[in-house]
Scaffold this motif. Structure first.
Motif, PDB file in Angstrom:
ATOM      1  N   ASP A 176      74.638  30.833 126.416  1.00 21.17           N
ATOM      2  CA  ASP A 176      75.305  31.676 127.400  1.00 21.17           C
ATOM      3  C   ASP A 176      75.784  30.812 128.565  1.00 21.17           C
ATOM      4  O   ASP A 176      75.535  29.603 128.626  1.00 21.17           O
ATOM      5  N   SER A 177      76.498  31.416 129.499  1.00 20.83           N
ATOM      6  CA  SER A 177      77.114  30.650 130.581  1.00 20.83           C
ATOM      7  C   SER A 177      76.076  29.947 131.447  1.00 20.83           C
ATOM      8  O   SER A 177      76.332  28.865 131.978  1.00 20.83           O
ATOM      9  N   ARG A 180      75.062  26.817 129.497  1.00 15.90           N
ATOM     10  CA  ARG A 180      76.177  25.878 129.409  1.00 15.90           C
ATOM     11  C   ARG A 180      76.404  25.164 130.736  1.00 15.90           C
ATOM     12  O   ARG A 180      76.657  23.953 130.774  1.00 15.90           O
ATOM     13  N   ASP A 186      80.854  22.508 127.584  1.00 19.74           N
ATOM     14  CA  ASP A 186      81.908  23.503 127.400  1.00 19.74           C
ATOM     15  C   ASP A 186      81.864  23.999 125.962  1.00 19.74           C
ATOM     16  O   ASP A 186      81.429  23.273 125.060  1.00 19.74           O
ATOM     17  N   ARG A 288      88.729  30.158 131.544  1.00 14.91           N
ATOM     18  CA  ARG A 288      88.194  31.132 132.500  1.00 14.91           C
ATOM     19  C   ARG A 288      89.225  32.222 132.723  1.00 14.91           C
ATOM     20  O   ARG A 288      90.433  31.958 132.748  1.00 14.91           O
ATOM     21  N   THR A 320      84.512  34.249 130.816  1.00 13.56           N
ATOM     22  CA  THR A 320      84.922  33.108 130.006  1.00 13.56           C
ATOM     23  C   THR A 320      85.362  33.602 128.632  1.00 13.56           C
ATOM     24  O   THR A 320      84.680  34.429 128.019  1.00 13.56           O
ATOM     25  N   GLU A 336      80.853  37.956 133.464  1.00 14.65           N
ATOM     26  CA  GLU A 336      79.702  37.637 134.307  1.00 14.65           C
ATOM     27  C   GLU A 336      79.147  38.903 134.942  1.00 14.65           C
ATOM     28  O   GLU A 336      79.883  39.833 135.261  1.00 14.65           O
TER      29      GLU A 336
END
Length: 713
Positions: A176-177, A180, A186, A288, A320, A336
């Protein structure tokens, strides 16, 4: 003690293997949890008709996701205990959920609704789940194939790595973000795949003692509890992604703002079937993306704009891109959970898909917008003000689309002045602002509005400014005005045989003014166009509009409702339609006895706003005095005209439809200090008195009495 959840989750996963043929029981279990007021995953499906129906199948990741959503600790614990009872685990329930990634509560399924779901989708997820629990899955070609097959399921993307981490956290890593960002990784630009996933796992394993430790440290860092990443240079250096600002307003949909649906479904969808397809196809995994809404704002600004309207853009969601379906319409997005940054001013665009390019003319403008929308850096309003104009003005900062289709707007290109409801009041529209807001809302939804009222209330003036307020900018090029009269015909309005200029006696099939305007609007589908019809009830409406009456309806707009015209250039000509963002404003003078009532078939397709004389309005008084008119003259206008209208309204043969409007006393310019009583009397003698003689044509004494009252000392 951390990670007590691992043995419990691992045992649940192995026991769940025996339930692939018992999916209805798993669904029923989730229904029971919801019946007990526990916030488990919803189990209402949607069929091809759009109707809600019971869910009849479920994959193991979605089932386990019921306890891995954004819930309170005690709620999660109750759900896992009930799951343990259902599956028969003997492992004690966990005392913590440290490092477990959770799903977005609005997007908890790993598959789509039945109207988009393939028969192979849920079985593919069960197969990946089963092989993931086998021996050395990362070395198993069958698991590699099933991993990639699962990613092809609509609704599966990064969440697959979350589900794998739940069931084998020492083997699989959630991407998940949060993780990462902590790793400096990326997503592969070509999209997630088994090979790319395994490469990331290999790099992460060389830097951390275990994946649960990594996940917990990443979470702590994201919540500012410490846990900086190891000082080891990443083997996969990060590259700058592409940044997109996208729209979510779907005209004609209910609701028009699709932001909530996009967040819930984990997607962004292009509302056009014939535009922005190439841009959407070019959106790469890892790009993004932010949902924005562009408009104008005059009051409540966080800076001094000198009383002018400013272009504004609300950033409503940030995420994303995690998968591109390649159809030019839909990308899957990891939205998000944090609150979006809010409102941005000056440098905006109304493009549905706006790529923020770097290294071009707008480099510094673009960098600051990226920092604001995607990194939470506050906007420096003064920096933009200084570059938007001189010290005495804040010129139009709206960035229009380039005619050539270049999606890199230039901050100093051709500009249009932003326009809002507040500007209407400032320019002399004396209708209460709440009434204007209601009329504007009806114009947006109904598409058609009629302004009606007695003479002199400013119907034409209001119509054009309503058009600008709708467009949120003063753009006369997107407004067309015609006036109906008894001889006005379909051939003038839509299409017909007309004389050819310069060729005596020659006629040719020519498009009318409304047809041409519709074609212009159709070529510019992102922006609003307004067609204004003065004296709409002077013409034979059924004859003028012909087959277009149906197309005026808000739900009959667009190519799907096109009709063949009476006169066609050839048999292959496309059907004619009215574009969704073309709006019609009609005007009616209620005091003209020669006019017919509006045809009911047309009337039901319009909303109506009645304009009244504004002599008693504080806005009218203020507007005159702010421009230097002598206060005694203002009082004379207000009192004499209000008294006259009271007499007219009380007359049983006239009524309030015949009152005299305020626009007779709204001169042009900004300095009224030179106007005096002689100016007032000149208006009365040359404009008001002839009107009164028409009103009381059968009672000249009454007209003269009213005339004398206006001129009395």
């Amino acid at each position: 003690m951390s990670f007590t959840w691992i043995p419990f989750y691992e045992d649940l996963a192995h026991r769940l293997l025996d339930w692939e043929d018992r999916q209805p029981e798993l669904v029923a279990f989730l229904e029971r949890l919801r019946g007990a007021e526990l916030p488990a995953t919803p189990v209402s499906d949607r069929d091809v008709t759009g109707a809600r129906v019971p869910l009849r199948e479920i994959d193991p990741f979605t089932f386990l996701g019921a306890c891995n959503r954004t819930l309170r600790h005690e709620q999660r614990l109750l759900i896992v205990i009930e799951m343990g009872r259902l599956l028969g685990t003997a492992v004690p329930p966990p005392s913590d959920f440290d490092g477990i990634p959770v799903l977005n509560n609005q997007r908890s399924w790993f598959f789509s609704y039945a109207d988009e779901r393939k028969p192979t989708d849920v079985p593919a997820l069960w197969r990946t789940f089963r092989l993931a629990l086998g021996q050395s899955p990362l070395e198993d070609p069958a698991f590699a194939e099933s991993f990639d097959a699962a990613l092809a399921v609509r609704g599966v993307n990064i969440n697959l790595t979350m589900g794998l981490f739940w069931i084998r956290p020492r083997v699989f890593l959630n991407l998940d973000s949060t993780n990462r960002a902590y790793l400096g990784e990326d997503l592969p630009r070509g999209g997630l795949s088994f090979q790319g996933y395994r490469d990331i796992l290999t790099r992460a394993a060389s830097r951390f003692a275990s994946f649960p430790d990594l996940s917990l440290a990443a979470w702590r860092r994201s919540t500012e509890e410490g846990g900086a990443p190891p000082a080891v240079e990443s083997a996969h250096p990060s590259t700058e992604p592409t940044y997109w600002m996208v729209g979510a307003f779907w005209d004609g949909s209910d609701p028009p703002d699709q932001t909530a649906r996009f967040r819930q479904e984990g997607i962004w969808e292009n509302g056009y079937t014939d535009k922005y397809l190439d841009e959407v196809r070019s959106m790469a995994v890892g790009d993004r993306i932010a949902i924005k809404a562009a408009f104008s704002q005059k009051s409540g600004l966080p800076f001094d704009a000198g009383g002018r309207t400013v272009a504004c853009m609300e950033v409503k969601a940030v995420g994303t891109v995690v998968k591109n379906r390649g159809d030019g319409r839909v990308v899957e997005v990891e939205w998000e959970d944090q609150s979006p940054p809010g409102r941005w001013y000056f440098y905006t665009s109304r493009r549905t898909a706006w790529r923020l390019r770097r290294g071009q003319q707008a480099e510094e403008y673009t960098r600051r917008l990226i920092d604001f929308a995607f990194r939470g850096v506050p906007q420096d309003y003064e920096w933009f003000r200084q570059r938007s104009g001189n010290e005495d003005a804040v010129p139009d900062p709206v960035v229009p689309d380039s005619p050539a289709g270049d999606d890199e707007p230039a901050p100093h290109g051709p500009t249009l002045r932003p326009y809002a409801l507040e500007d209407m009041v400032a320019e002399g529209v004396f209708v209460p602002q709440e009434d204007l807001a209601r009329a504007l809302d009806r114009l947006r939804s109904k598409k058609n509005l009629i302004l009606q009222g007695p003479p002199g209330v400013g119907k034409t003036f209001v119509a054009r400014r309503l058009a600008y307020a709708l467009m949120q900018e003063e753009d006369p090029a997107r407004v067309e005005t015609v006036q109906f009269h008894p001889s006005y015909a379909y051939e003038d309005f839509v299409r017909g045989y007309r004389p050819v200029s310069g060729k005596a006696g020659t006629f040719a099939l020519q498009d009318g003014v409304f047809h041409r305007f519709c074609q212009r609007a159709a070529k510019d589908p992102d922006r609003d166009y307004v067609f204004i019809i003065d004296e709409i009830n002077r013409g034979n409406l059924a004859a003028i509009f012909g087959e277009l009456l149906m197309l005026l309806e808000a739900d009959k707009r667009g190519p799907d409702f096109g009709v063949p015209l009476v006169y066609q250039h050839d048999k292959e000509e496309e059907r004619f339609h009215v574009p969704p963002r073309l709006h019609v404003i009609g005007m009616m003078n209620l005091a003209d006895r020669s006019l017919a009532m509006v045809d009911f078939a047309l009337r039901r397709r319009f909303s109506f706003l009645t304009l009244r004389p504004a002599y008693r309005s504080d806005n009218f008084r203020d507007w005159l005095t702010e421009r230097g008119m002598d206060l005694a003259l203002v009082e004379r206008i207000v009192e004499r005209m209000a008294t006259l209208n009271k007499v007219i309204s009380a007359d049983p043969l006239l009524g309030d439809h015949y009152e005299v409007g305020h626009s007779f006393f709204c001169p042009k310019g900004r300095d009224f200090s030179g106007l005096d009583r002689a100016w007032f009397e000149g208006i009365v003698e040359t404009e008001i008195a002839p009107l009164l003689e028409e009103y009381w044509s059968d009672n000249r004494g009454r007209a003269q009495e009213a005339h004398r009252a206006l001129l009395a000392l």
